[in-house]
Design an enzyme around this catalytic site. Structure first.
Site, PDB file in Angstrom:
ATOM      1  N   HIS A  11       0.852  -1.192   0.000  1.00  0.00           N
ATOM      2  CA  HIS A  11       0.000   0.000   0.000  1.00  0.00           C
ATOM      3  C   HIS A  11       0.886   1.240   0.000  1.00  0.00           C
ATOM      4  O   HIS A  11       1.262   1.745   1.063  1.00  0.00           O
ATOM      5  CB  HIS A  11      -0.905  -0.007   1.233  1.00  0.00           C
ATOM      6  CG  HIS A  11      -1.781  -1.218   1.322  1.00  0.00           C
ATOM      7  ND1 HIS A  11      -1.305  -2.455   1.709  1.00  0.00           N
ATOM      8  CD2 HIS A  11      -3.108  -1.375   1.068  1.00  0.00           C
ATOM      9  CE1 HIS A  11      -2.304  -3.322   1.692  1.00  0.00           C
ATOM     10  NE2 HIS A  11      -3.402  -2.701   1.306  1.00  0.00           N
TER      11      HIS A  11
ATOM     12  N   HIS B  20      -4.039   3.124  -3.451  1.00  0.00           N
ATOM     13  CA  HIS B  20      -4.203   2.550  -2.112  1.00  0.00           C
ATOM     14  C   HIS B  20      -3.460   1.229  -1.942  1.00  0.00           C
ATOM     15  O   HIS B  20      -2.604   1.119  -1.070  1.00  0.00           O
ATOM     16  CB  HIS B  20      -5.685   2.336  -1.802  1.00  0.00           C
ATOM     17  CG  HIS B  20      -5.922   1.582  -0.528  1.00  0.00           C
ATOM     18  ND1 HIS B  20      -5.848   2.177   0.707  1.00  0.00           N
ATOM     19  CD2 HIS B  20      -6.205   0.282  -0.300  1.00  0.00           C
ATOM     20  CE1 HIS B  20      -6.080   1.267   1.642  1.00  0.00           C
ATOM     21  NE2 HIS B  20      -6.302   0.104   1.053  1.00  0.00           N
TER      22      HIS B  20
ATOM     23  N   GLU C  51     -18.130  -4.837  24.200  1.00  0.00           N
ATOM     24  CA  GLU C  51     -17.279  -6.024  24.351  1.00  0.00           C
ATOM     25  C   GLU C  51     -16.036  -5.969  23.464  1.00  0.00           C
ATOM     26  O   GLU C  51     -14.948  -6.374  23.885  1.00  0.00           O
ATOM     27  CB  GLU C  51     -18.072  -7.300  24.035  1.00  0.00           C
ATOM     28  CG  GLU C  51     -19.193  -7.609  25.013  1.00  0.00           C
ATOM     29  CD  GLU C  51     -20.510  -6.949  24.641  1.00  0.00           C
ATOM     30  OE1 GLU C  51     -21.518  -7.214  25.310  1.00  0.00           O
ATOM     31  OE2 GLU C  51     -20.522  -6.154  23.653  1.00  0.00           O
TER      32      GLU C  51
ATOM     33  N   HIS D 169     -28.599 -16.819  24.181  1.00  0.00           N
ATOM     34  CA  HIS D 169     -27.678 -16.630  25.296  1.00  0.00           C
ATOM     35  C   HIS D 169     -26.988 -17.928  25.721  1.00  0.00           C
ATOM     36  O   HIS D 169     -26.359 -17.976  26.778  1.00  0.00           O
ATOM     37  CB  HIS D 169     -28.424 -16.027  26.493  1.00  0.00           C
ATOM     38  CG  HIS D 169     -28.656 -14.554  26.358  1.00  0.00           C
ATOM     39  ND1 HIS D 169     -29.304 -13.997  25.288  1.00  0.00           N
ATOM     40  CD2 HIS D 169     -28.299 -13.511  27.163  1.00  0.00           C
ATOM     41  CE1 HIS D 169     -29.365 -12.679  25.439  1.00  0.00           C
ATOM     42  NE2 HIS D 169     -28.754 -12.364  26.558  1.00  0.00           N
TER      43      HIS D 169
END
Length: 692
Positions: A36, A284, A436, A497
């Site tokens: 890059h 890029h 999280e 869950h």
């Protein structure tokens, strides 16, 4: 008469150094035929200014504790970092913190960019290359990790600094791009950093308006500056990425700003200087091509055919800048620390132990021993008791939960533990909020700062944290992830869950230790093992519901956890005919089935296997003593995916586990529905025995 070139001015040396970074990056990508180049071409002035004018970093000692940290969050632009590490003469340090005297990144490494064993890999890799503060590449991870670094510095300063002794006062500088700021983990981390007022943290946003697919306007039109103002950040703008003085001025404003982190919006041009690829997506992620390279070098006033050229005076210019400034800062700090050690010997000893990832004497004193109890205690409750002891014995152990402290039982409740907040940076309870992913990345940042850190949530939500856990394993960090509600113990919440595939998923991750203890004393021993790790992260999968505490005068000692698996119960005289293997909450189920089988005269063995990874690292002799090859009748029991258990039960064995998602119902109903009952285990054992 002889014509002698006039000495270069500082401004000319500045520009020469910037263009050296650019052309090294161009040449490395061109030779590798991948990489890059565009971002290094655009951001060379920024990185040059940061390193040679601003940062306190000593290339001769890249790990001295009070150095400023540099994080390249858009890690695909790694040639920026390899170039500057080479030009500054940064020296290599090994995993034992020994200074090797050789360059961290040599010119030959740059010539071999992205090739096997080169110290110039495709993305920055911690441990592999000295001077890299964290592994980056997955976008957003670097900026999120930097928040952990900033929290760590605040905490370290609060605990160890004394009047006249600023032992820890370093700053964290981060370079990021549009990709980082689009990733959700960056938003999570930025929100928390603003809440905590981390004024030692500076992100520089490369605002080049280009992504792989084209203009950022395809998908990203928000007002980034306003977003960060809403987070509580100080926001600055530099309109020209080539203006070294303006960049330095903005960085100076950051250092004077109190109570808020800083975002500098830097307007740049990807592929700067490339006549046909300037400001295009083509700059890029691919080489420029021979003709474009020549034209680009011409625009820089560079020899068009020169490759990997470092002109005379460039290395000397860096030596006179960051080299001299860093050496002076480190020498001054070392003398200060010597005086500090004389006045505060205990605190100095803590700092030295922490830097070596050692543990203090008596770190495991007073760990609980749980008496036999048929009703037992939940894994999460036992964990909470252990954590509260360890955090008092190990001053630099801290952590928290993603808003689930009361459920995870990870809150440190002893007197003086406190909560880390903007006004109380010495608190050891971290409140990550419902973030999280950022939590796991921040835990990595804390660990990279040599603290022992833990993060916690429900096991099902480890999915949200997984990318950062993977980086923790890749970096070989001794991080700790406490995951509770590890199976179907919160039954009524249903399959959303109830983790099913998560154990198999984490066990598949190289370098990660996963532990699922079967009773309270196994929890203690799991922590005892984990705390002694120096190069591996660990996951603890703990139960929500009480598990019987086994009578260790009848069953084998829980210290067997340190071997990964051990013989918990055997028939009289040993020599089993069938082996029952279990982890976590199913261990007591295997113990019950063992009793039923013994009553019927079937010689059954129970093996507790809290950790596949630890067991697999034992000697073959030990593994064969636990799982004798001659005993083919084997049953594994675990409330999780059966995937992978075949390596332990063999083709003749059986696994009682989950092949579907769970259901919403009380735990006992779920255990009956999915076959997690002692009678079923015993029945399978007898069936297997009939096959032999």
């Amino acid at each position: 008469m002889t014509n002698v070139a006039a000495p270069m001015t500082n401004a000319e040396l500045d520009q020469l150094s910037v263009n050296t970074i650019r052309t090294l990056s161009i040449d490395a990508v061109e030779r590798a035929k991948s990489g890059h180049p565009g971002t290094p071409m655009a951001l060379a002035p920024l990185v040059y200014t940061l390193w040679n004018r601003v940062m306190r970093f000593d290339p001769a000692d890249p790990i001295w504790p009070n150095r400023d940290r540099f994080v390249l969050s858009n890690g695909h632009a790694s040639m920026l970092l390899w170039s500057v590490l080479h030009l500054t003469g940064t020296r290599a340090v090994n995993a034992d913190y020994e200074r090797l005297g050789q360059p961290s990144v040599s010119l030959e490494d740059i010539r071999r960019f992205r090739q096997i064993d080169s110290k110039a890999p495709g993305h920055p890799e911690y441990h592999w290359v000295s001077g890299v503060e964290t592994t980056t590449g997955p976008l957003g991870q670097g900026v999120a990790t930097s928040v952990g670094m900033a929290i760590a510095r605040k905490w370290l300063a609060d605990r160890y600094n004394r009047p006249g002794f600023a032992i820890f006062d370093y700053d964290i500088y981060v370079v990021c791009g549009d990709g980082c700021l689009m990733e959700g983990v960056a938003s999570e981390a930025a929100s928390l950093a603003g809440h905590l007022g981390l004024d030692n943290l500076c992100w520089v946003y490369d605002n080049n308006h280009i992504t792989i697919e084209g203009q950022t306007s395809l998908a990203f039109t928000e007002d980034v500056a306003t977003r960060f103002l809403a987070y509580g950040w100080n926001v600055l703008r530099v309109g020209d990425a080539n203006d070294l003085d303006r960049i330095q001025q903005a960085l100076g404003v950051f250092r004077e700003t109190k109570g808020r982190p800083t975002l500098i919006v830097l307007d740049s041009h990807i592929g700067y200087g490339a006549p046909h690829k300037h400001d295009t997506a083509a700059a890029h992620g691919e080489p420029l091509g021979d003709e474009e390279v020549r034209l680009t070098k011409r625009s820089y006033g560079w020899p068009e055919d020169a490759q990997f050229l470092v002109p005379d005076g460039v290395r000397e210019h860096f030596a006179a800048g960051v080299g001299a400034r860093g050496a002076e800062a480190r020498t001054r700090w070392t003398a200060l620390f010597g005086s500090y050690r004389a006045k505060y010997p205990e605190l100095a000893s803590e700092i030295e132990q922490m830097q070596r990832r050692d543990l203090p004497a008596g770190w495991d004193r007073s760990l609980p021993v749980f008496p036999a109890d048929a009703k037992g205690i939940a894994g999460r409750d036992a964990s909470g008791k252990v954590l509260n002891v360890l955090a008092q014995n190990i001053p630099w152990l801290l952590g928290g939960s993603a808003d689930l402290g009361p459920s995870n039982k990870t809150t440190l409740t002893y007197e003086g533990a406190g909560s880390f907040q903007a006004g109380s940076p010495g608190g050891k309870n971290l409140h990550f909020g419902i973030r999280e992913h950022a939590m796991a990345a921040i835990v990595n940042g804390l660990s990279l700062s040599k603290l022992r850190a833990f993060g916690a949530t429900f096991f099902i939500f480890s999915d949200y944290a997984r990318p950062a856990i993977r980086l923790s394993a890749l970096m070989e960090l001794p991080t700790i992830f406490v995951f509770t509600h590890d199976a179907m113990g919160d039954g009524e919440d249903g399959p959303t869950h109830q983790p099913v595939e998560h154990l198999a998923s984490l066990r598949a991750m190289p370098g990660l230790i996963t532990l699922r203890p079967g009773d309270a004393n196994e929890v203690v021993e799991a922590y005892r093992y984990v705390m002694q790790l120096r190069h591996e992260p660990a996951v603890l999968a703990l139960s929500r519901q009480p598990l019987p505490t086994l009578d260790r005068s009848v069953y084998a000692a829980a210290t067997g956890v340190a071997r990964g698996a051990y013989v918990l119960a055997d028939p009289p005289g040993g020599n089993p005919d069938v082996i029952l293997i279990a982890s976590g909450s199913e261990l007591c189920l295997a113990v019950e089935a063992h009793g039923k089988l013994l009553a019927e005269g079937i010689r059954a063995r129970v093996v507790s296997m809290p950790s596949w990874e630890i067991f697999d690292h034992q000697t073959q002799a030990y593994r064969d003593s636990v799982l004798p090859p001659t005993v083919k009748a084997r049953i594994a029991v675990e409330q999780a995916s059966t995937f992978g258990w075949e390596r332990y039960v063999g083709s003749s064995g059986h696994v009682i586990g989950m092949t579907t998602f769970g259901a919403s119902a009380p735990l006992k109903a779920l255990q009956k529905k999915f076959g997690f009952e002692p009678d079923r285990v015993a029945a399978f054992a007898k069936e297997l025995m009939g096959r032999q």
